[in-house]
Design an enzyme around this catalytic site. Sequence first.
Site, PDB file in Angstrom:
ATOM      1  N   GLY A   9      41.827  28.271  44.145  1.00  0.00           N
ATOM      2  CA  GLY A   9      41.058  28.561  42.938  1.00  0.00           C
ATOM      3  C   GLY A   9      41.402  27.602  41.813  1.00  0.00           C
ATOM      4  O   GLY A   9      41.490  27.987  40.649  1.00  0.00           O
ATOM      5  N   SER A  11      39.711  24.980  40.625  1.00  0.00           N
ATOM      6  CA  SER A  11      38.619  24.230  40.004  1.00  0.00           C
ATOM      7  C   SER A  11      38.381  24.599  38.547  1.00  0.00           C
ATOM      8  O   SER A  11      37.623  23.921  37.850  1.00  0.00           O
ATOM      9  CB  SER A  11      37.327  24.427  40.804  1.00  0.00           C
ATOM     10  OG  SER A  11      36.953  25.796  40.834  1.00  0.00           O
ATOM     11  N   GLY A  13      39.858  27.515  35.014  1.00  0.00           N
ATOM     12  CA  GLY A  13      40.708  28.609  34.567  1.00  0.00           C
ATOM     13  C   GLY A  13      42.195  28.388  34.781  1.00  0.00           C
ATOM     14  O   GLY A  13      42.724  27.292  34.603  1.00  0.00           O
ATOM     15  N   ASP A  54      36.944  27.467  51.237  1.00  0.00           N
ATOM     16  CA  ASP A  54      36.367  28.771  50.951  1.00  0.00           C
ATOM     17  C   ASP A  54      37.315  29.801  51.533  1.00  0.00           C
ATOM     18  O   ASP A  54      37.444  29.914  52.755  1.00  0.00           O
ATOM     19  CB  ASP A  54      34.980  28.891  51.593  1.00  0.00           C
ATOM     20  CG  ASP A  54      34.313  30.240  51.314  1.00  0.00           C
ATOM     21  OD1 ASP A  54      35.002  31.158  50.827  1.00  0.00           O
ATOM     22  OD2 ASP A  54      33.112  30.370  51.601  1.00  0.00           O
ATOM     23  N   SER A 132      47.183  38.430  39.673  1.00  0.00           N
ATOM     24  CA  SER A 132      46.665  39.789  39.617  1.00  0.00           C
ATOM     25  C   SER A 132      46.004  39.968  38.254  1.00  0.00           C
ATOM     26  O   SER A 132      45.390  39.035  37.732  1.00  0.00           O
ATOM     27  CB  SER A 132      47.790  40.799  39.843  1.00  0.00           C
ATOM     28  OG  SER A 132      47.294  42.111  39.859  1.00  0.00           O
ATOM     29  N   TYR A 146      35.754  45.174  40.450  1.00  0.00           N
ATOM     30  CA  TYR A 146      36.786  44.187  40.137  1.00  0.00           C
ATOM     31  C   TYR A 146      38.152  44.854  40.033  1.00  0.00           C
ATOM     32  O   TYR A 146      39.136  44.377  40.621  1.00  0.00           O
ATOM     33  CB  TYR A 146      36.449  43.471  38.830  1.00  0.00           C
ATOM     34  CG  TYR A 146      37.540  42.530  38.380  1.00  0.00           C
ATOM     35  CD1 TYR A 146      37.794  41.352  39.070  1.00  0.00           C
ATOM     36  CD2 TYR A 146      38.337  42.829  37.276  1.00  0.00           C
ATOM     37  CE1 TYR A 146      38.811  40.492  38.672  1.00  0.00           C
ATOM     38  CE2 TYR A 146      39.345  41.977  36.863  1.00  0.00           C
ATOM     39  CZ  TYR A 146      39.574  40.808  37.560  1.00  0.00           C
ATOM     40  OH  TYR A 146      40.593  39.970  37.172  1.00  0.00           O
ATOM     41  N   LYS A 150      41.764  44.419  42.291  1.00  0.00           N
ATOM     42  CA  LYS A 150      43.077  44.112  41.731  1.00  0.00           C
ATOM     43  C   LYS A 150      44.083  45.244  41.982  1.00  0.00           C
ATOM     44  O   LYS A 150      45.282  44.979  42.154  1.00  0.00           O
ATOM     45  CB  LYS A 150      42.959  43.810  40.237  1.00  0.00           C
ATOM     46  CG  LYS A 150      42.208  42.516  39.945  1.00  0.00           C
ATOM     47  CD  LYS A 150      42.863  41.321  40.642  1.00  0.00           C
ATOM     48  CE  LYS A 150      42.182  40.015  40.320  1.00  0.00           C
ATOM     49  NZ  LYS A 150      42.806  38.849  41.016  1.00  0.00           N
ATOM     50  N   THR A 181      38.888  32.205  29.144  1.00  0.00           N
ATOM     51  CA  THR A 181      38.750  31.123  30.115  1.00  0.00           C
ATOM     52  C   THR A 181      37.306  31.114  30.607  1.00  0.00           C
ATOM     53  O   THR A 181      36.519  32.011  30.292  1.00  0.00           O
ATOM     54  CB  THR A 181      39.684  31.322  31.333  1.00  0.00           C
ATOM     55  OG1 THR A 181      39.164  32.393  32.138  1.00  0.00           O
ATOM     56  CG2 THR A 181      41.104  31.614  30.901  1.00  0.00           C
TER      57      THR A 181
END
Length: 274
Positions: A9, A11, A13, A54, A132, A146, A150, A181
């Site tokens: 992840g 790319s 943030g 992915d 997390s 969501y 988590k 972000t």
Amino acid sequence: MKKVIWITGASSGFGMATALQLLRNTEHKICVSARRHELLDILVKEGGYAFPLDVTDSVEVHAVQRKIEDEVGKIDAVLVNAGYGIYGPVEEVPQEAAARQFEVNVFGAVETIRSVLPGMRENRAGRIVITSSAAAHVSSAGMGYYAASKHSIKALGTALRQEVKSFGIDVVMIEPGVVNTPFCNIALDKNYTNTQDGAYACLMKEVKQYMLGAFQRAPGPEETRDAMVRSLVGKKVKPVYRTTKGTFGLTMLSRLLPASAYDFLIHEGMKRLK
């Protein structure tokens, strides 16, 4: 000693911010992965090694892990960061969207962890850092799926921490609250269930206004980024880092208050931040 660090992840943030910090301020070898592989070019220019991925494809996850170890070296630490949020009422979020939320945030994270564990166990050392969220402890209208993902990550990370301690592997969970972000724009522009004419239209309008206000007032990613860097390369780490003000207080309130009082608190908070 140079470490090989894998960040998923990466790319945007937290992932990109952490990768840039490590690339610019350390000599560690930073391997970065993301589904939107074209966005990794900035990290490659800084000296990173890009491995498009992915995380919902378990075969691809393990293939990338092997490729990193063949081309760069054995993985010493991993930031399990790939994830996103969908928002909408439990009744109205499409089944396929709800399923993908778990495929990325939970099962993608699990496969990433599984891929590195055999090598770390063999080396009797390693660091697994999991992104997390404060949502691992609380939930509210419009963010059920969501938050559920988590909650799952918290449960899995807690179990994992206990399972691998004897192998010299540290497991760290990073729990930011609301942070400003690109996560916000993606969530509200692409992953927000449109309920303008549905039974939940008024409620979800209120939720969206609340989220926009919360993100606009939120701090930047720096404190969370720095906690991630410490967790990946620091000599000693804590099991959990809560990186935004108010995260711990909200968590405690959710545990101590009666359910009706907690619901009232969330409802009032939404009204004030609209």
